[in-house]
Design a protein around this motif. Structure first.
Motif, PDB file in Angstrom:
ATOM      1  N   GLY A   1       0.795  -1.220   0.000  1.00  0.00           N
ATOM      2  CA  GLY A   1       0.000   0.000   0.000  1.00  0.00           C
ATOM      3  C   GLY A   1       0.827   1.270   0.000  1.00  0.00           C
ATOM      4  O   GLY A   1       0.300   2.360   0.213  1.00  0.00           O
ATOM      5  N   LEU A   2       2.121   1.151  -0.273  1.00  0.00           N
ATOM      6  CA  LEU A   2       2.992   2.328  -0.334  1.00  0.00           C
ATOM      7  C   LEU A   2       2.886   3.041  -1.677  1.00  0.00           C
ATOM      8  O   LEU A   2       3.111   4.250  -1.760  1.00  0.00           O
ATOM      9  N   VAL A   3       2.564   2.286  -2.704  1.00  0.00           N
ATOM     10  CA  VAL A   3       2.424   2.831  -4.050  1.00  0.00           C
ATOM     11  C   VAL A   3       1.105   2.357  -4.626  1.00  0.00           C
ATOM     12  O   VAL A   3       0.700   1.206  -4.418  1.00  0.00           O
ATOM     13  N   GLU A   4       0.427   3.236  -5.344  1.00  0.00           N
ATOM     14  CA  GLU A   4      -0.792   2.878  -6.065  1.00  0.00           C
ATOM     15  C   GLU A   4      -0.582   3.189  -7.536  1.00  0.00           C
ATOM     16  O   GLU A   4       0.148   4.119  -7.892  1.00  0.00           O
ATOM     17  N   VAL A   5      -1.225   2.396  -8.389  1.00  0.00           N
ATOM     18  CA  VAL A   5      -1.166   2.638  -9.829  1.00  0.00           C
ATOM     19  C   VAL A   5      -2.437   3.373 -10.225  1.00  0.00           C
ATOM     20  O   VAL A   5      -3.539   2.846 -10.063  1.00  0.00           O
ATOM     21  N   LEU A   6      -2.304   4.584 -10.733  1.00  0.00           N
ATOM     22  CA  LEU A   6      -3.459   5.364 -11.152  1.00  0.00           C
ATOM     23  C   LEU A   6      -3.993   4.839 -12.475  1.00  0.00           C
ATOM     24  O   LEU A   6      -3.343   4.040 -13.160  1.00  0.00           O
ATOM     25  N   THR A   7      -5.193   5.279 -12.828  1.00  0.00           N
ATOM     26  CA  THR A   7      -5.824   4.759 -14.035  1.00  0.00           C
ATOM     27  C   THR A   7      -5.083   5.138 -15.314  1.00  0.00           C
ATOM     28  O   THR A   7      -5.272   4.511 -16.349  1.00  0.00           O
ATOM     29  N   ASP A   8      -4.248   6.171 -15.246  1.00  0.00           N
ATOM     30  CA  ASP A   8      -3.460   6.540 -16.427  1.00  0.00           C
ATOM     31  C   ASP A   8      -2.095   5.863 -16.440  1.00  0.00           C
ATOM     32  O   ASP A   8      -1.250   6.163 -17.279  1.00  0.00           O
ATOM     33  N   GLY A   9      -1.883   4.939 -15.487  1.00  0.00           N
ATOM     34  CA  GLY A   9      -0.642   4.174 -15.443  1.00  0.00           C
ATOM     35  C   GLY A   9       0.454   4.783 -14.596  1.00  0.00           C
ATOM     36  O   GLY A   9       1.502   4.163 -14.407  1.00  0.00           O
ATOM     37  N   ALA A  10       0.242   5.983 -14.067  1.00  0.00           N
ATOM     38  CA  ALA A  10       1.268   6.637 -13.249  1.00  0.00           C
ATOM     39  C   ALA A  10       1.332   5.996 -11.867  1.00  0.00           C
ATOM     40  O   ALA A  10       0.340   5.489 -11.351  1.00  0.00           O
ATOM     41  N   PHE A  11       2.528   6.043 -11.269  1.00  0.00           N
ATOM     42  CA  PHE A  11       2.719   5.541  -9.913  1.00  0.00           C
ATOM     43  C   PHE A  11       2.495   6.678  -8.918  1.00  0.00           C
ATOM     44  O   PHE A  11       3.034   7.780  -9.081  1.00  0.00           O
ATOM     45  N   TYR A  12       1.695   6.409  -7.886  1.00  0.00           N
ATOM     46  CA  TYR A  12       1.343   7.418  -6.888  1.00  0.00           C
ATOM     47  C   TYR A  12       1.839   6.962  -5.520  1.00  0.00           C
ATOM     48  O   TYR A  12       1.521   5.861  -5.070  1.00  0.00           O
ATOM     49  N   MET A  13       2.659   7.796  -4.869  1.00  0.00           N
ATOM     50  CA  MET A  13       3.168   7.489  -3.539  1.00  0.00           C
ATOM     51  C   MET A  13       2.063   7.799  -2.523  1.00  0.00           C
ATOM     52  O   MET A  13       1.787   8.963  -2.220  1.00  0.00           O
ATOM     53  N   ALA A  14       1.409   6.747  -2.038  1.00  0.00           N
ATOM     54  CA  ALA A  14       0.157   6.899  -1.303  1.00  0.00           C
ATOM     55  C   ALA A  14       0.279   7.719  -0.021  1.00  0.00           C
ATOM     56  O   ALA A  14      -0.670   8.386   0.383  1.00  0.00           O
ATOM     57  N   ASP A  15       1.437   7.681   0.632  1.00  0.00           N
ATOM     58  CA  ASP A  15       1.597   8.377   1.909  1.00  0.00           C
ATOM     59  C   ASP A  15       2.298   9.723   1.767  1.00  0.00           C
ATOM     60  O   ASP A  15       2.689  10.316   2.776  1.00  0.00           O
ATOM     61  N   MET A  16       2.458  10.215   0.562  1.00  0.00           N
ATOM     62  CA  MET A  16       3.214  11.444   0.363  1.00  0.00           C
ATOM     63  C   MET A  16       2.657  12.608   1.171  1.00  0.00           C
ATOM     64  O   MET A  16       3.409  13.409   1.746  1.00  0.00           O
TER      65      MET A  16
END
Length: 247
Positions: free
Chosen positions: A87-102
């Motif tokens: 759960g540290l990284v999520e993949v957004l619908t456009d394929g980008a990586f999102y740092m969930a706890d930023m």
């Protein structure tokens, strides 16, 4: 300092590397590499509110992440799988990586939780988070009749109920994705029941789906069932639950 510039620094708590997630992460094979990579990815995502973007239009890929962090591509690909599972990284619908706890690692302490909620709401409105909904509420202020707000409110209640006493978020397991376990609980069950833990997860998932029953702690329920089976048969069978079977 301008509004934009205040997001260009990273704030780590003293206990960051002593958290359960980081302890488990660094105990893995190549865990120290993953830990170093995670910190570099946080720094790379500072200017874009947690989204790993190569520029304004192009998201980072495992290959570009490897280039900028000076890690092997294989290491990055393996680490990303672990980060997503944790759960540290999520993949957004456009394929980008999102740092969930930023949003918890920047700004003032008193606004950490609110900033994270605000950023997630923004991503949901833009349909970037998987399953994110667009705000379709009428402008008449009748919040309690707004489906998107009611859904978000119910999700907040469900998410809160899946946190353990340290606030660690649980994840969904099982065929029906209704068995909630934190990373620590999952690791403990895998250590205690290495050959049958998954069977018990599926057993619990099917049982709750077919009966509508709920449990306060799914990890405790699995342990209780395993202990009862052990007393009955002298061991822990690789159990497969059948629809309609009573427990």
């Amino acid at each position: 300092m301008t509004e934009n510039r205040r997001y260009y620094y990273l704030k780590l708590k003293e206990s960051f590397y002593n958290s359960e997630t980081m302890v488990i992460l660094e105990s893995m094979q190549d865990g120290l590499l993953y830990s170093n990579l995670l910190l570099k990815m946080y720094l790379m995502a500072l200017k874009s509110n947690g989204v790993l973007m190569l520029n304004e239009r192009l998201p980072h890929t495992p290959q570009t992440i490897a280039t900028f962090t000076r890690h092997q591509v294989g290491t990055v690909e393996r680490a990303l799988k672990v980060f997503i599972e944790f759960g540290l990284v999520e993949v957004l619908t456009d394929g980008a990586f999102y740092m969930a706890d930023m949003q918890l690692l920047i700004g003032q302490s008193s606004t950490e939780g609110e900033r994270k909620k605000k950023e997630r709401s923004r991503l949901e409105r833009k349909k970037l988070l998987p399953g994110g909904a667009v705000d379709i509420c009428p402008p008449n202020g009748e919040v309690d009749k707004c489906p998107s707000i009611l859904e978000y409110r119910d999700k907040e209640i469900r998410d809160k109920s899946t946190e353990n006493r340290e606030g660690e978020r649980a994840r969904a397991f099982g065929r029906y994705e209704n068995v909630r376990l934190t990373d620590i609980e999952l690791a403990e069950l895998q250590a205690e029941f290495p050959t049958v833990w998954e069977s018990y997860v599926e057993k619990l998932s099917a049982y709750m789906e077919s009966t509508g029953k709920t449990y306060k702690s799914h990890a405790a329920t699995i342990r209780r069932w395993a202990a009862e089976d052990g007393k009955k048969g002298g061991g822990l069978p690789a159990y497969t639950y059948k629809e309609g079977e009573s427990l």
